[in-house]
Design a protein around this motif. Structure first.
Motif, short mmCIF file in Angstrom:
data_model
loop_
_atom_site.label_atom_id
_atom_site.label_comp_id
_atom_site.label_asym_id
_atom_site.label_seq_id
_atom_site.Cartn_x
_atom_site.Cartn_y
_atom_site.Cartn_z
N LEU A 32 75.13 56.33 36.62
CA LEU A 32 74.43 57.58 36.92
C LEU A 32 74.10 57.71 38.41
O LEU A 32 74.14 58.80 38.97
CB LEU A 32 73.13 57.67 36.10
N LEU A 33 73.80 56.58 39.03
CA LEU A 33 73.51 56.59 40.48
C LEU A 33 74.76 57.00 41.27
O LEU A 33 74.68 57.82 42.19
CB LEU A 33 73.04 55.20 40.91
N VAL A 34 75.92 56.45 40.89
CA VAL A 34 77.19 56.82 41.55
C VAL A 34 77.50 58.30 41.30
O VAL A 34 77.98 59.01 42.18
CB VAL A 34 78.33 55.91 41.04
N ARG A 61 68.20 64.41 28.47
CA ARG A 61 69.18 63.77 27.59
C ARG A 61 70.50 64.54 27.52
O ARG A 61 71.58 63.96 27.47
CB ARG A 61 68.59 63.64 26.18
N ASP A 62 70.41 65.89 27.55
CA ASP A 62 71.62 66.68 27.33
C ASP A 62 72.10 67.50 28.52
O ASP A 62 73.14 68.14 28.45
CB ASP A 62 71.41 67.62 26.14
N GLN A 63 71.37 67.51 29.64
CA GLN A 63 71.85 68.28 30.79
C GLN A 63 71.34 67.72 32.11
O GLN A 63 70.41 66.91 32.15
CB GLN A 63 71.45 69.76 30.66
N LEU A 94 83.57 67.67 37.21
CA LEU A 94 83.42 66.41 37.96
C LEU A 94 82.65 65.36 37.17
O LEU A 94 83.00 64.19 37.17
CB LEU A 94 82.70 66.70 39.29
N THR A 95 81.58 65.80 36.49
CA THR A 95 80.69 64.84 35.80
C THR A 95 80.92 64.75 34.31
O THR A 95 80.55 63.75 33.68
CB THR A 95 79.22 65.23 36.05
N GLY A 96 81.48 65.83 33.72
CA GLY A 96 81.64 65.85 32.26
C GLY A 96 80.32 66.09 31.54
O GLY A 96 80.18 65.76 30.36
N ARG A 97 79.34 66.68 32.23
CA ARG A 97 78.02 66.95 31.64
C ARG A 97 77.67 68.43 31.82
O ARG A 97 78.22 69.11 32.68
CB ARG A 97 76.93 66.09 32.29
N ARG A 98 76.69 68.88 31.03
CA ARG A 98 76.22 70.26 31.15
C ARG A 98 75.31 70.36 32.37
O ARG A 98 74.33 69.63 32.49
CB ARG A 98 75.46 70.67 29.88
#
Length: 233
Positions: A32-34, A61-63, A94-98
């Motif tokens: 997560l830091l990277v 948790r989700d975004q 880039l991150t694959g997250r919302r």
């Protein structure tokens, strides 16, 4: 004995808030830091001329919520908000997250050390005289009503064979006083002779004075919409 401490790290957790606000287990922390660093680097590279002093990241948790501080919000928002939507989609790829973006306008660019350092770096990259650039920056920042400013350049200044360090300051810069609001910024100027490092410190006064000013405004019925430090510890 040298006392070379990075001003931001010295104040974080005492009078300044963390740039990343989230909790993770030891297993996930490194990844997560990277990821935070990738997001910051991507935004700074893509919007180089949007005047971005800092990027703060919050995770649930989700975004992921990205607080983007900028002196030129129009460049990032774009026409009808199209540029924001594009940036949000690129960050999600880039991150694959919302992702969620919050654009925060910087009121006075000349009172932000990172933006002043960026302006000096751009002038040096365009082969401007470093002495004239420093003097101009000192004059402009002091005119905004700050208590003091200090600028330090390091590298092959003026195309000299040997690198050296030049300093200039006006007013007071109490670096070891934690109750003093000293803003710090660092940028690199890429020139034909190599990289020149630019450091800027700006003394904005006591934190207590800023809080008292808010209290006086509230009494007059003119309290600001947001507190100056929303995450005071």
């Amino acid at each position: 004995m040298g006392q070379k401490v990075r001003p931001t790290g010295f104040r974080i957790g005492v009078v300044e808030d963390w740039r990343s606000r989230w909790y993770a287990s030891k297993k996930d922390f490194g990844a997560l830091l990277v990821e935070d660093q990738k997001v910051r680097k991507f935004i700074q590279t893509k919007y180089k001329f949007a005047g971005i002093p800092k990027v703060e990241i919050e995770r649930t948790r989700d975004q992921v919520v990205v607080h983007l501080f900028t002196a030129r919000p129009g460049i990032i928002i774009g026409r009808k908000g199209q540029e924001v939507d594009r940036l949000k989609a690129e960050l999600e790829d880039l991150t694959g997250r919302r992702m969620e973006l919050k654009i925060i306008e910087v009121d006075n660019a000349l009172q932000s050390a990172a933006l002043v350092a960026e302006d000096i770096a751009q002038q040096l990259s365009k082969r401007g005289s470093f002495r004239r650039t420093i003097k101009r920056a000192l004059d402009q920042v002091m005119e905004t009503g700050v208590h003091g400013i200090k600028i330090e350049l390091s590298g092959r200044l003026g195309g000299a064979e040997m690198s050296r360090r030049e300093k200039a300051s006006r007013g007071s810069i109490p670096l070891s006083t934690l109750q003093r609001h000293v803003d710090y910024g660092f940028r690199e100027a890429h020139t034909t002779f190599g990289v020149i490092g630019v450091k800027v410190w700006i003394d904005l006064g006591d934190y207590s004075d800023e809080e008292n000013r808010d209290g006086a405004n509230a009494k007059a019925g003119q309290a600001p919409q947001k507190p100056k430090r929303a995450h005071k510890r």
